[in-house]
Scaffold this active site. Structure first.
Site, PDB file in Angstrom:
ATOM      1  N   HIS A 180       0.733  -1.205  -0.014  1.00 17.29           N
ATOM      2  CA  HIS A 180       0.095  -0.123  -0.178  1.00 17.29           C
ATOM      3  C   HIS A 180       0.983   1.242  -0.162  1.00 17.29           C
ATOM      4  O   HIS A 180       0.492   2.395  -0.580  1.00 17.29           O
ATOM      5  CB  HIS A 180      -0.705  -0.019   1.193  1.00 17.29           C
ATOM      6  CG  HIS A 180      -2.224   0.842   1.170  1.00 17.29           C
ATOM      7  ND1 HIS A 180      -3.266   0.332   0.753  1.00 17.29           N
ATOM      8  CD2 HIS A 180      -2.222   2.047   1.152  1.00 17.29           C
ATOM      9  CE1 HIS A 180      -4.196   1.413   0.689  1.00 17.29           C
ATOM     10  NE2 HIS A 180      -3.638   2.270   1.023  1.00 17.29           N
ATOM     11  N   GLU A 181       2.101   1.080   0.497  1.00 14.67           N
ATOM     12  CA  GLU A 181       2.997   2.429   0.605  1.00 14.67           C
ATOM     13  C   GLU A 181       3.459   2.579  -0.612  1.00 14.67           C
ATOM     14  O   GLU A 181       3.970   3.649  -1.113  1.00 14.67           O
ATOM     15  CB  GLU A 181       3.953   2.227   1.838  1.00 14.67           C
ATOM     16  CG  GLU A 181       3.248   1.862   3.135  1.00 14.67           C
ATOM     17  CD  GLU A 181       2.399   3.156   3.439  1.00 14.67           C
ATOM     18  OE1 GLU A 181       2.419   4.079   2.665  1.00 14.67           O
ATOM     19  OE2 GLU A 181       1.770   2.827   4.415  1.00 14.67           O
ATOM     20  N   HIS A 212       1.707   3.595  -1.272  1.00 12.31           N
ATOM     21  CA  HIS A 212       0.858   4.474  -0.226  1.00 12.31           C
ATOM     22  C   HIS A 212       1.420   5.580   0.659  1.00 12.31           C
ATOM     23  O   HIS A 212       2.584   5.657   0.718  1.00 12.31           O
ATOM     24  CB  HIS A 212       0.467   3.228   0.692  1.00 12.31           C
ATOM     25  CG  HIS A 212      -1.101   3.770   1.309  1.00 12.31           C
ATOM     26  ND1 HIS A 212      -2.109   3.914   0.925  1.00 12.31           N
ATOM     27  CD2 HIS A 212      -1.476   3.914   2.628  1.00 12.31           C
ATOM     28  CE1 HIS A 212      -3.099   4.104   1.532  1.00 12.31           C
ATOM     29  NE2 HIS A 212      -2.681   4.163   2.789  1.00 12.31           N
TER      30      HIS A 212
END
Length: 498
Positions: A240-241, A244
């Site tokens: 997600h990073e 994200h």
């Protein structure tokens, strides 16, 4: 509350927890809401919710209410079946004592333990940090046509930090740079986030200013013979990073030379005013930042609507629940040629949506409370939550003397009138994945379309236009409802508490 065997103990703990700072916090919240309404009226809006939502993807508070109510209604039948299963489980263990809101955490955990033979300590052994990173880079290369190269001997502020350049795989065009600072250390900023150091844009002479970002994580480094391994939740976070989180920082524009050394930029990008500016914390894709092709810094990087910025990262999370992707990013730490086992992959995927309707109902309750408080003036917060709780939570009464809103910080700081944003992003991300990627998670053609149509425009196009163009229709909640229902019902049908 998730471990206590006795219902009476769970209730006492839940009541005490729900009453903490109740009167004080509710008074502060109501005063904050009134001041927000006053601010909105001074700016020409009828209420604070209209002021907050107008520049977002949803546009109106009415649209948010419609969205939340549609999701809640779409999951009501499933939530009733989940609740019935939990009531049966409690009856087996505690007899005929009534099921209360305080029992949810305990019996959801009990049911998951009964169904899923999943030891997260064992799962962790398959996710060495560097192997996960290289696997994610390979997926992004195959899917989005990106090539990642680490720059040796770069100027860095700590020996753990690494610098990567990102190139278009086909044209070999340099797209951007990002720093990785993933290990915990004393004195380091304690959040997991992406700091956008420089947005991409066109300079005054027509040359493109290269985006530069920093990814901060808090993983535990290898020590005392113990390898650096990621919990599954951290694997999802990393996807997600890299994928994200960002905090926008105002710094002087700079460029990075091919050898990894920073050089002060002589050109200022459009939209740069050279003055200090404060930006809010958002969660969003590093890939989104690097692949953005907007001409102006104002619309570049992650400067998109606040309820849209999460969607690309939420889409990427879905790869963490697909067996093919999990095998690409995993390997037993003592023999990395041994990927995660098929049964683990299946259990992780099914567990994602276990009792998801009940869990979502609890979140929708607070989102509706947030919208009503910020859409109307002089609302009695206690009476409002008393009215909403049994209506949304399938008749389960609120514990006497408690108010969930008194200890829910999003109402007070950062997400006021926008608590719906997380569900909003998750719903439309599910639509994108199911419609375009479900049958081919490494489909380069679809991935490149996603890069071109969803990631590249930045804030230069309206989010609904972006998603509709990519999907070939308006975004829908249906795929989200269907996934939750399919996975949760499959769980209920196969378990003895069905």
């Amino acid at each position: 509350m998730s471990t206590s065997l006795k219902g009476t103990t769970r209730k006492r703990v839940a009541v005490a927890y729900g009453r903490r700072c109740g009167d004080t916090n509710l008074l502060i919240l109501e005063n904050l809401v009134q001041l927000r309404h006053k601010l909105a009226r001074l700016l020409g809006y009828s209420n604070y919710a209209d002021y907050v939502i107008e520049p977002r993807m949803a546009k109106t508070s009415a649209k948010v209410f419609e969205f939340l109510e549609d999701i809640s209604a779409g999951l009501t039948d499933l939530a009733n079946k989940e609740l019935a299963a939990l009531k049966d489980l409690k009856k087996e263990e505690e007899g005929d004592s009534p099921f209360g809101i305080e029992d949810l955490l305990y019996y959801v955990k009990r049911a998951d333990e009964e169904k899923f033979d999943l030891d997260f300590g064992t799962v962790k052994q398959y996710f060495p940090v560097n192997l996960v990173l290289s696997g994610i880079f390979k997926i992004f290369q195959d899917l989005f046509g990106l090539r990642f190269e680490e720059i040796a001997d770069a100027e860095i502020w700590h020996c753990d930090v690494r610098l990567f350049s990102v190139w278009d795989f086909s044209s070999s065009e340099l797209l951007g740079y990002f720093y990785l600072d993933v290990y915990f250390r004393e004195g380091k900023y304690g959040h997991t986030c992406v700091l956008s150091l420089q947005n991409g844009s066109l300079s005054s002479n027509g040359e493109r200013q290269i985006p530069v970002t920093l990814l901060l994580c808090q993983f535990r480094k290898e020590a005392d013979g113990n390898p650096a391994l990621l919990r599954f939740s951290e694997v999802v976070t990393l996807f997600h990073e890299l994928g994200h989180v960002r905090t926008k920082l105002r710094i002087k524009p700079f460029i990075i030379s091919p050898d990894g050394h920073s050089i002060e930029s002589k050109e200022q990008s459009p939209g740069w005013n050279g003055m200090c500016e404060t930006h809010s914390l958002h969660r969003s894709a590093l890939v989104h930042h690097i692949c953005n092709r907007a001409s102006f810094a104002r619309f570049s990087g992650l400067r998109v609507d606040s309820d849209f910025v999460e969607i690309p990262s939420q889409v990427l999370e879905s790869w963490c629940y697909e067996s093919m992707a999990l095998k690409l990013i995993s390997g037993f730490h003592q023999d990395i040629t041994e990927p995660i086992k098929d049964e683990m992959c299946l259990a992780l995927k099914k567990r994602r949506d276990s009792f998801s309707a009940l869990k979502l109902k609890q979140e929708i309750l607070l989102c509706l409370f947030d919208q009503i408080m910020h859409s109307s003036e002089n609302v009695d917060s206690m009476e409002l939550i008393k009215h909403l709780h049994p209506k949304v939570m399938l008749g389960l009464p609120m514990l006497e003397g408690t108010n969930p809103a008194s200890s829910f910080p999003r109402f007070a700081i950062g997400y006021e009138a926008a608590c719906y944003s997380r569900i909003w992003s998750e719903v439309f991300a599910a639509d994108i994945f199911a419609s375009k990627f479900q049958d081919g998670i490494l489909n380069n053609y679809v991935g490149m379309l996603f890069r071109k149509k969803v990631l590249a425009p930045g804030g230069a196009r309206e989010p609904f236009e972006i998603l509709s163009d990519f999907l070939g229709r308006e975004p829908s909640i249906q795929a989200y409802i269907e996934r939750k229902t399919r996975n949760s019902l499959e769980w209920l049908e196969k378990t003895r508490i069905s």
